[in-house]
Design a protein around this motif. Sequence first.
Motif, short mmCIF file in Angstrom:
data_model
loop_
_atom_site.label_atom_id
_atom_site.label_comp_id
_atom_site.label_asym_id
_atom_site.label_seq_id
_atom_site.Cartn_x
_atom_site.Cartn_y
_atom_site.Cartn_z
N GLY A 100 0.56 -1.42 -0.60
CA GLY A 100 0.12 -0.51 -0.07
C GLY A 100 1.27 0.78 -0.18
N LEU A 101 1.77 1.64 0.73
CA LEU A 101 2.71 2.84 0.71
C LEU A 101 3.29 2.73 -0.87
CD1 LEU A 101 3.71 1.89 4.35
CD2 LEU A 101 2.86 3.92 3.41
N GLY A 102 3.82 1.00 -1.55
CA GLY A 102 3.73 1.29 -2.73
C GLY A 102 3.30 1.98 -3.41
N ARG A 103 2.07 1.63 -3.34
CA ARG A 103 1.09 2.29 -4.05
C ARG A 103 1.81 4.55 -3.99
NH1 ARG A 103 -3.19 -2.31 -3.34
NH2 ARG A 103 -1.62 -3.99 -5.14
N VAL A 104 1.23 4.40 -2.92
CA VAL A 104 1.51 5.83 -2.07
C VAL A 104 2.51 6.14 -2.84
CG1 VAL A 104 1.60 7.43 -0.06
CG2 VAL A 104 -0.34 5.66 -0.10
N ALA A 105 3.43 5.80 -2.76
CA ALA A 105 5.02 6.76 -3.06
C ALA A 105 4.38 6.80 -5.12
CB ALA A 105 6.11 5.17 -3.08
N ASN A 106 4.74 6.06 -5.50
CA ASN A 106 4.43 6.01 -6.44
C ASN A 106 3.39 6.70 -7.24
OD1 ASN A 106 6.09 3.48 -7.17
ND2 ASN A 106 4.64 2.14 -7.70
N ILE A 107 2.01 6.96 -6.66
CA ILE A 107 1.30 7.93 -7.02
C ILE A 107 2.09 10.01 -7.14
CG2 ILE A 107 -1.39 9.50 -6.02
CD1 ILE A 107 -1.73 6.63 -5.79
N PRO A 120 12.55 4.10 3.39
CA PRO A 120 10.75 3.34 3.14
C PRO A 120 10.10 2.99 3.91
CG PRO A 120 13.78 2.32 2.69
CD PRO A 120 13.71 3.96 3.85
N ALA A 121 9.26 2.04 2.91
CA ALA A 121 7.70 1.59 3.88
C ALA A 121 8.64 0.92 4.84
CB ALA A 121 7.31 0.58 3.29
N THR A 122 8.26 1.44 5.79
CA THR A 122 8.90 0.90 7.64
C THR A 122 7.78 0.11 8.30
OG1 THR A 122 10.25 1.79 7.51
CG2 THR A 122 9.82 0.81 9.27
N ALA A 131 0.65 -1.27 11.49
CA ALA A 131 0.40 0.17 9.90
C ALA A 131 1.92 0.27 9.54
CB ALA A 131 0.55 1.60 10.98
N GLY A 132 2.42 1.33 8.47
CA GLY A 132 3.47 1.24 8.29
C GLY A 132 3.25 3.27 7.88
N THR A 133 5.16 2.91 7.20
CA THR A 133 5.18 4.62 7.29
C THR A 133 6.07 4.82 6.40
OG1 THR A 133 6.09 6.49 8.48
CG2 THR A 133 6.92 4.53 9.24
N ILE A 134 6.26 5.99 5.51
CA ILE A 134 7.52 6.41 4.67
C ILE A 134 7.28 7.32 4.89
CG2 ILE A 134 6.58 4.66 2.82
CD1 ILE A 134 5.18 6.87 1.77
N ARG A 135 8.75 8.16 4.99
CA ARG A 135 9.17 9.56 5.11
C ARG A 135 9.47 9.63 3.68
NH1 ARG A 135 9.99 13.28 8.95
NH2 ARG A 135 12.19 14.25 8.93
N GLU A 148 10.50 23.65 -0.31
CA GLU A 148 10.68 22.19 -0.25
C GLU A 148 9.74 21.74 1.35
OE1 GLU A 148 14.32 19.28 0.62
OE2 GLU A 148 15.01 21.43 1.10
N VAL A 149 9.37 20.56 1.19
CA VAL A 149 8.66 20.09 1.79
C VAL A 149 8.82 18.22 2.65
CG1 VAL A 149 6.45 18.76 2.77
CG2 VAL A 149 6.78 20.72 1.27
N ILE A 150 9.56 18.56 3.76
CA ILE A 150 9.50 16.80 3.91
C ILE A 150 8.06 16.52 5.02
CG2 ILE A 150 10.83 15.49 5.65
CD1 ILE A 150 13.06 17.27 5.26
N GLU A 151 7.72 15.50 4.40
CA GLU A 151 6.66 15.05 5.43
C GLU A 151 7.07 13.11 4.88
OE1 GLU A 151 3.26 16.83 3.38
OE2 GLU A 151 2.50 14.25 2.58
N THR A 152 6.05 12.74 6.91
CA THR A 152 5.72 11.66 6.91
C THR A 152 4.37 11.22 6.67
OG1 THR A 152 7.44 12.14 8.41
CG2 THR A 152 6.28 10.05 9.18
N PHE A 153 4.29 9.79 6.08
CA PHE A 153 3.14 9.39 6.26
C PHE A 153 2.47 7.84 6.84
CE2 PHE A 153 0.04 7.19 2.80
CZ PHE A 153 -1.15 7.75 2.58
N TRP A 154 1.59 7.63 7.07
CA TRP A 154 1.21 6.41 7.60
C TRP A 154 0.33 6.34 7.37
CZ3 TRP A 154 2.80 11.33 10.67
CH2 TRP A 154 3.75 10.92 11.34
#
Length: 191
Positions: A100-107, A120-122, A131-135, A148-154
Amino acid sequence: MLKSIKLAAALLLLAIAAKAETFVFTAQGFSLKAPDGWHVMAVADTVSMVEGSDFGEELKNAGNPASQLLAIVRDNPISGVSPGVFVNYHQGTISDTEVGLGRVANILERNLRQFQIIQPATPVRLAPYEAGTIRYRYVTNSAGVDLEVIETFWLIPDGNHYITISGGLAPEDEAAVQPMIDAMAYSMKAL
């Protein structure tokens, strides 16, 4: 003396106003605690964050009728890249958070300039959720200025639904603000 009492009362009111709020989403079955002093923005206020930005059309049109924006919490809703957290609730099942996080990253990669994965997905645990998170980082343009934005996604699977929490900030705010954004995500509790 009276001035001192008035000043003390005013400071007490400010301290009360700046206290952290716990948001209880009864229908969705969870709660989150916002960082001290952050502001809750109405859903209608989010429109200006997409209009005038250079986000790709896929993100601008990502309004899924089966999704619900629950909360937007911002540190300072007036200046530049204002640190903030978005909480969304979606219908659908996520059986594998890494996929799911891979799909989010692709979008995101297709729709954000200079998109780069930082972490990467953790897998993580947001009690009681697995759950999982990417940054990641990216550049957006707002009112003609590159930011520039840094974002964390759960990504938090919850039966026939899933919850997403995304927290973004400017790189110069990372050391001070990222712990507050993380604390909000990790404050998640099931009701």
